[in-house]
Motif scaffolding. Structure first.
Motif, PDB file in Angstrom:
ATOM      1  N   SER A  70       1.131  -1.027   0.411  1.00  0.00           N
ATOM      2  CA  SER A  70       0.297   0.022   0.347  1.00  0.00           C
ATOM      3  C   SER A  70       0.747   1.145   0.115  1.00  0.00           C
ATOM      4  CB  SER A  70      -1.189  -0.652   1.202  1.00  0.00           C
ATOM      5  OG  SER A  70      -1.511  -0.889   1.202  1.00  0.00           O
ATOM      6  N   PHE A 113      -9.283   0.550  -8.581  1.00  0.00           N
ATOM      7  CA  PHE A 113      -9.697   1.275  -7.555  1.00  0.00           C
ATOM      8  C   PHE A 113     -11.032   0.368  -6.817  1.00  0.00           C
ATOM      9  CE2 PHE A 113      -8.473   5.040  -9.803  1.00  0.00           C
ATOM     10  CZ  PHE A 113      -6.498   4.652  -9.884  1.00  0.00           C
ATOM     11  N   VAL A 158      -5.054   4.551   0.412  1.00  0.00           N
ATOM     12  CA  VAL A 158      -4.499   4.278  -1.442  1.00  0.00           C
ATOM     13  C   VAL A 158      -5.795   4.988  -1.840  1.00  0.00           C
ATOM     14  CG1 VAL A 158      -3.607   2.575  -2.833  1.00  0.00           C
ATOM     15  CG2 VAL A 158      -3.664   2.775   0.192  1.00  0.00           C
ATOM     16  N   VAL A 159      -6.725   4.874  -2.157  1.00  0.00           N
ATOM     17  CA  VAL A 159      -7.596   4.891  -3.265  1.00  0.00           C
ATOM     18  C   VAL A 159      -7.772   6.541  -3.005  1.00  0.00           C
ATOM     19  CG1 VAL A 159     -10.506   4.133  -4.704  1.00  0.00           C
ATOM     20  CG2 VAL A 159      -8.930   2.848  -3.230  1.00  0.00           C
ATOM     21  N   VAL A 192      -2.506  -0.413  -6.565  1.00  0.00           N
ATOM     22  CA  VAL A 192      -4.305  -0.924  -6.183  1.00  0.00           C
ATOM     23  C   VAL A 192      -4.974  -1.786  -5.972  1.00  0.00           C
ATOM     24  CG1 VAL A 192      -6.613   0.491  -5.673  1.00  0.00           C
ATOM     25  CG2 VAL A 192      -3.612   1.496  -5.915  1.00  0.00           C
TER      26      VAL A 192
END
Length: 511
Positions: free
Chosen positions: A293, A422, A436-437, A330
């Motif tokens: 991540s 995503f 992270v998204v 991701v």
């Protein structure tokens, strides 16, 4: 005594049909190499042999997808699942488009075309072996086959110092990364007593040496991270991509990166799952999810910010590839955080689809860069694209389309790829993956600057020197046509491909 040793031997179950698609590609490479030895510089013949080999391999893969789902062989060292088949189709597509794009380059640069086509086929064999490997040994063999071929292709333009430098740098750093990967595999073997990935998944609940398992996993992240060109293992990428011949750069940005992700996903998502009640497995799973991540955020941020500062189109696309590796990560961490097998398989399919959409778009962009860059890539700076928009409208609008797809504009392949990778991370419900998204969305907005910069340069800057639109060979025109159709098809009508990638083989029947 001889009977005693014979009793310990295990039947390898050498089922040739299980690896027939890979063997066809390898045999085609050998045929190309032998033909070129006796009849050199026959680019049409060696190119045709290579494309026929890729087509036959694709047909065999399609038949395997709709055939026996329980096909086994080689002592469980070869996987027979949708991960292998979906990524293998990506590899075959990448190589076929690269051969078509290279038609203008091999003639202009006067390179040994037979050697080039043979190396492409051997690299493809290595990539397919990496996706098919259900054992750490097979994955490493595929990785080395791929690596050696790409080391040579990066320096195939022997009279160019930049090409020589890129090849040497890639070889030295690649060998270093391979050593990390191999050492990590050895430590995982020491901790679990096996190199078979399903058996590793079974044994990590009670490893022999938990510390070896954790250190081995960390070292394998280094090895795979180098091949996938993710931060902080990306330092080789800009120089190697700039110095290597442009078609080879496009190939390396799409093919080997996808192969690295195929093996990366198989080892970590399928080989290091979360096991209830096991402290070692739980700590390993949490550690690699957190590490990847962080690497995803760093890759997206550094790749996009550094791309803004570039004045060379190839270096810009190199940093762009680092950012796109972050986007693919991701989906990777989304697969690792999945709570059910169905969600995990859908996330893995999203990664495979993303690599396909990236390959379609990126290869199309590199095809145009190949055509415009002239010999030894002398015309690859942003200034060389000034004012060509209305002098070569077909090329300029096509390149603009590829830039918009890399940006992720709706109705393009890049948009669908990003939405799919995503979503699993967002649905995981974890605060880190949600962050992270969010970082991925912000970085997508940042990337608009340098992608649109090339469009602005082509259409809104005046040219100070004379420029004549280069002639386009039939092979490169075919590659551009395929990639343009692919950008729109995967952006609008991608449901069937996504569904096929995500369904198990037992359900993937051709109707």
């Amino acid at each position: 005594m001889n009977l005693l040793f014979a009793a310990d031997l295990v039947n390898p179950n050498a089922n040739i049909s299980v690896i027939l698609p890979e063997l066809v590609v390898a045999v085609a490479g050998v045929i190309v190499m032998l033909y070129d030895s006796f009849v050199p510089r026959q680019r049409l013949v060696t190119g045709a042999i290579s494309l026929i080999g890729l087509a036959v391999s694709a047909v065999l893969l399609a038949s395997m997808w709709s055939g026996d789902a329980n096909a086994t062989g080689w002592g469980g060292m070869i996987a027979h699942d949708s991960l292998r088949l979906s990524f293998s189709f990506v590899f075959l597509f990448v190589t076929a488009i690269t051969i078509l794009v290279s038609t203008v380059w091999v003639e202009r640069e006067n390179v040994p075309v037979g050697e080039y086509h043979a190396l492409l086929m051997f690299a493809t064999f290595g990539m397919m072996l990496m996706a098919a490997g259900n054992d750490l040994v097979v994955i490493f063999l595929g990785l080395e086959t791929l690596s050696i071929s790409t080391y040579v292709m990066a320096g195939l333009r022997r009279g160019d110092l930049k090409s020589n430098e890129s090849s040497i740098k890639y070889f030295v750093l690649g060998s270093f990364a391979s050593a990390f990967l191999l050492y990590g595999m050895a430590l995982v073997y020491g901790a679990t007593g096996t190199t078979n990935i399903p058996q590793i998944a079974s044994n990590i609940a009670n490893p022999n040496f938990p510390a070896l398992l954790l250190v081995g996993g960390a070292m394998m992240i280094v090895g795979f991270g180098f091949k996938a060109a993710v931060v902080p293992f990306h330092v080789w990428t800009p120089d190697v991509y700039e110095g290597a011949p442009t078609p080879v750069t496009g190939f390396m940005a799409a093919g080997p990166k996808a192969a690295a992700f195929a093996s990366f996903v198989r080892v970590f998502v399928l080989g290091f799952p979360l096991v209830a009640g096991s402290q070692a497995a739980g700590y390993l799973h949490e550690s690699w999810l957190t590490a990847l991540s962080v690497m995803a955020i760093l890759s997206m941020t550094l790749g996009n910010v550094a791309a803004i500062l570039q004045n060379n189109v190839k270096r810009m696309l190199a940093y762009s590839s680092i950012a796109h590796a972050g986007y693919a990560l991701v989906g990777f961490v989304g697969a690792g955080a999945a709570t059910t097998a169905t969600q995990r398989d859908e996330a893995i399919a999203a990664v495979a689809f993303y690599m396909l959409t990236y390959a379609v778009t990126n290869l199309g962009a590199f095809a145009i860069v190949t055509l415009l860059s002239q010999k030894n890539d002398r015309r690859a700076d942003f200034d060389d694209y000034n004012g060509i928009g209305f002098k070569a409208p077909a090329l300029s609008f096509t390149l603009s389309l590829f830039m918009l797809s890399l940006l992720g504009l709706p109705l393009t392949a890049g948009f669908m790829g990003k939405v799919l990778v995503f979503r699993p991370a967002l649905e995981a419900g974890d605060w880190l993956l949600t962050f992270v998204v969010v970082g991925a969305v912000v970085n997508t907005a940042i990337s608009a600057y340098y992608y649109l910069r090339l469009v602005v340069v082509m259409f809104f800057r005046e040219r100070t020197t004379d420029w004549v639109e280069p002639k386009m060979p039939a092979g490169l025109a075919a590659a551009l046509l395929i990639t343009v159709i692919g950008v729109f098809y995967f952006g609008i009508f991608s449901d069937q491909v996504i569904e096929r990638f995500s369904r198990p083989i037992t359900e993937a029947r051709i109707k």
